[in-house]
Motif scaffolding. Structure first.
Motif, mmCIF file in Angstrom:
data_model
loop_
_atom_site.group_PDB
_atom_site.id
_atom_site.type_symbol
_atom_site.label_atom_id
_atom_site.label_comp_id
_atom_site.label_asym_id
_atom_site.label_seq_id
_atom_site.Cartn_x
_atom_site.Cartn_y
_atom_site.Cartn_z
ATOM 1 N N GLY A 1 0.744 -1.417 0.156
ATOM 2 C CA GLY A 1 0.016 0.205 -0.117
ATOM 3 C C GLY A 1 0.839 1.363 0.045
ATOM 4 O O GLY A 1 0.241 2.294 0.227
ATOM 5 N N ASP B 1 2.986 -2.915 -7.138
ATOM 6 C CA ASP B 1 3.403 -1.970 -8.106
ATOM 7 C C ASP B 1 4.560 -2.868 -8.540
ATOM 8 O O ASP B 1 5.007 -3.151 -9.916
ATOM 9 C CB ASP B 1 3.434 -0.739 -8.048
ATOM 10 N N ARG C 1 -4.055 -6.524 1.179
ATOM 11 C CA ARG C 1 -4.673 -5.178 1.463
ATOM 12 C C ARG C 1 -5.632 -5.146 2.445
ATOM 13 O O ARG C 1 -6.032 -4.033 3.245
ATOM 14 C CB ARG C 1 -4.692 -4.494 0.251
ATOM 15 N N ARG D 1 -6.095 -2.524 5.536
ATOM 16 C CA ARG D 1 -7.125 -1.837 5.934
ATOM 17 C C ARG D 1 -7.882 -2.132 7.288
ATOM 18 O O ARG D 1 -8.369 -1.216 8.036
ATOM 19 C CB ARG D 1 -8.292 -1.834 4.624
ATOM 20 N N TYR E 1 -1.890 3.151 -1.050
ATOM 21 C CA TYR E 1 -1.732 3.546 -2.467
ATOM 22 C C TYR E 1 -1.389 2.373 -3.202
ATOM 23 O O TYR E 1 -1.394 1.210 -2.897
ATOM 24 C CB TYR E 1 -0.566 4.571 -2.455
ATOM 25 N N MET F 1 -1.151 1.502 -7.899
ATOM 26 C CA MET F 1 -1.682 1.639 -9.088
ATOM 27 C C MET F 1 -2.306 0.517 -9.799
ATOM 28 O O MET F 1 -3.236 0.183 -10.262
ATOM 29 C CB MET F 1 -0.577 2.395 -10.170
ATOM 30 N N THR F 2 -1.553 -0.586 -9.344
ATOM 31 C CA THR F 2 -1.747 -2.052 -9.811
ATOM 32 C C THR F 2 -3.183 -2.545 -9.154
ATOM 33 O O THR F 2 -3.965 -3.008 -9.944
ATOM 34 C CB THR F 2 -0.724 -2.791 -9.604
ATOM 35 N N PRO F 3 -3.429 -2.438 -7.839
ATOM 36 C CA PRO F 3 -4.532 -2.772 -7.263
ATOM 37 C C PRO F 3 -5.833 -1.921 -7.897
ATOM 38 O O PRO F 3 -6.815 -2.464 -7.909
ATOM 39 C CB PRO F 3 -4.241 -2.501 -5.613
ATOM 40 N N GLU F 4 -5.492 -0.848 -8.263
ATOM 41 C CA GLU F 4 -6.549 0.386 -8.622
ATOM 42 C C GLU F 4 -7.057 -0.281 -10.074
ATOM 43 O O GLU F 4 -8.042 -0.274 -10.536
ATOM 44 C CB GLU F 4 -6.441 1.504 -8.714
ATOM 45 N N ALA F 5 -5.985 -0.513 -10.747
ATOM 46 C CA ALA F 5 -6.164 -0.631 -12.258
ATOM 47 C C ALA F 5 -6.814 -2.333 -12.540
ATOM 48 O O ALA F 5 -7.414 -2.748 -13.528
ATOM 49 C CB ALA F 5 -4.983 -0.433 -13.057
#
Length: 312
Positions: A237, A256, A279, A283, A292, A294-298
């Motif tokens: 994260g 990432d 993650r 959380r 944070y 990018m890979t988990p979001e995309a």
């Protein structure tokens, strides 16, 4: 997943990440997070730091967390120690590896550990002596922080970084890595300094600990890989940042970094789906804390097959 790997991803979130947030993650939540990281295939983890609880209450339960991590098979459990007192406690807890922070910046050294660089070299020598006497199988790593610049001092001379690395190797450190504590590094600088480090101390050259403060974390990791570095610190994260380096934030995101290497055909041995599932444990332990990646979001590309799933 293949058991063979090309790089070692060392997870530092439970130490570097948790020390940078105001909230204190409950011990049970730490155990669950560590379990999830182990299940994802991570094989080295920095579980905490042995420092006074009044300074870092986030680390008050570190000995208990170490005991839990030691119950999981097949990985290296390490902890940060600033001095011999911390090393004594960490060795008593049973860690496999000690990491000492030695700053290339005199100003940061005084702010972070209240010792000069020279005093920290002596501290490393004393910890190595303690290790040799009580736990000879334990590795000692000296991590050179602010190696690429310092928000307190400004520029840090590369010659001083290399001289410090040589002194730490002479003091008995098994590994000496370079840390971009303040996120000031660029790929050309990373390539140049790690090339010099490997030329100066050879097999004792250790991990790249790089931050994404200015968006260059992955680019800097790739630059380090290109000149032979094979161990990389990262934080799930992207949690992390030194509380004694104003403006420092954001470790390289483990998710990432693993995706980048696996997409390149470089085996990490880490299961990306399980890594991103970890993650949830993070959380749950730190509700409301920003994380944070990018890979988990995309998400993973359609048809993506990681290198570690192919084997060879």
């Amino acid at each position: 997943m293949t058991s063979r790997t090309d790089v070692l991803i060392s997870e530092v979130g439970p130490r570097d990440g948790l020390q940078s947030v105001a909230a204190v993650m409950p011990t049970a939540a730490k155990r669950a997070w560590i379990d999830a990281l182990h299940a994802a295939g991570l094989r080295e983890i920095e579980v905490g730091s042995f420092v006074p609880a009044r300074l870092l209450p986030q680390m008050a339960d570190v000995a208990e967390v170490v005991r839990h991590a030691l119950g999981l098979p097949g990985w290296t459990v390490m902890a940060l120690v600033p001095n011999t007192r911390g090393a004594e406690a960490a060795l008593a807890a049973g860690v496999h590896k000690l990491t000492l922070p030695v700053s290339a910046s005199q100003a940061h050294s005084l702010a972070n550990v209240r010792k000069t660089r020279e005093q920290m070299v002596d501290e490393v020598r004393a910890v190595v002596r303690l290790r040799d006497q009580s736990a000879p199988g334990v590795k000692v790593e000296a991590a050179i922080s602010t190696a690429f610049g310092c928000t307190l001092q400004g520029a840090v001379a590369e010659d001083e970084v290399i001289r410090l690395a040589e002194q730490l190797t002479q003091a008995g450190a098994d590994e000496t890595g370079l840390s971009d504590t303040t996120g000031m590094a660029n790929p050309a600088q990373v390539r140049r300094l790690f090339t010099r480090l490997r030329a100066a101390i050879g097999a004792h050259a250790g991990a790249a600990h790089l931050h994404n403060t200015r968006g260059l974390g992955l680019a800097n990791c790739l630059a380090a890989y290109d000149v032979g570095v094979r161990t990389f610190d990262a934080s799930l994260g992207g949690l992390g940042g030194c509380p004694y380096a104003p403006g420092a934030s954001g470790n390289v995101v483990t998710e990432d970094l693993v995706f980048m290497f696996e997409a390149m055909g470089v085996r990490t041995g880490i299961d990306l789906a399980r890594l991103m599932a970890a993650r949830d444990a993070l959380r749950a332990g730190l509700p409301g804390e920003a994380i944070y990646g990018m890979t988990p979001e995309a998400g993973l590309p359609k048809g993506f097959v990681p290198a570690s799933a192919l084997g060879r």
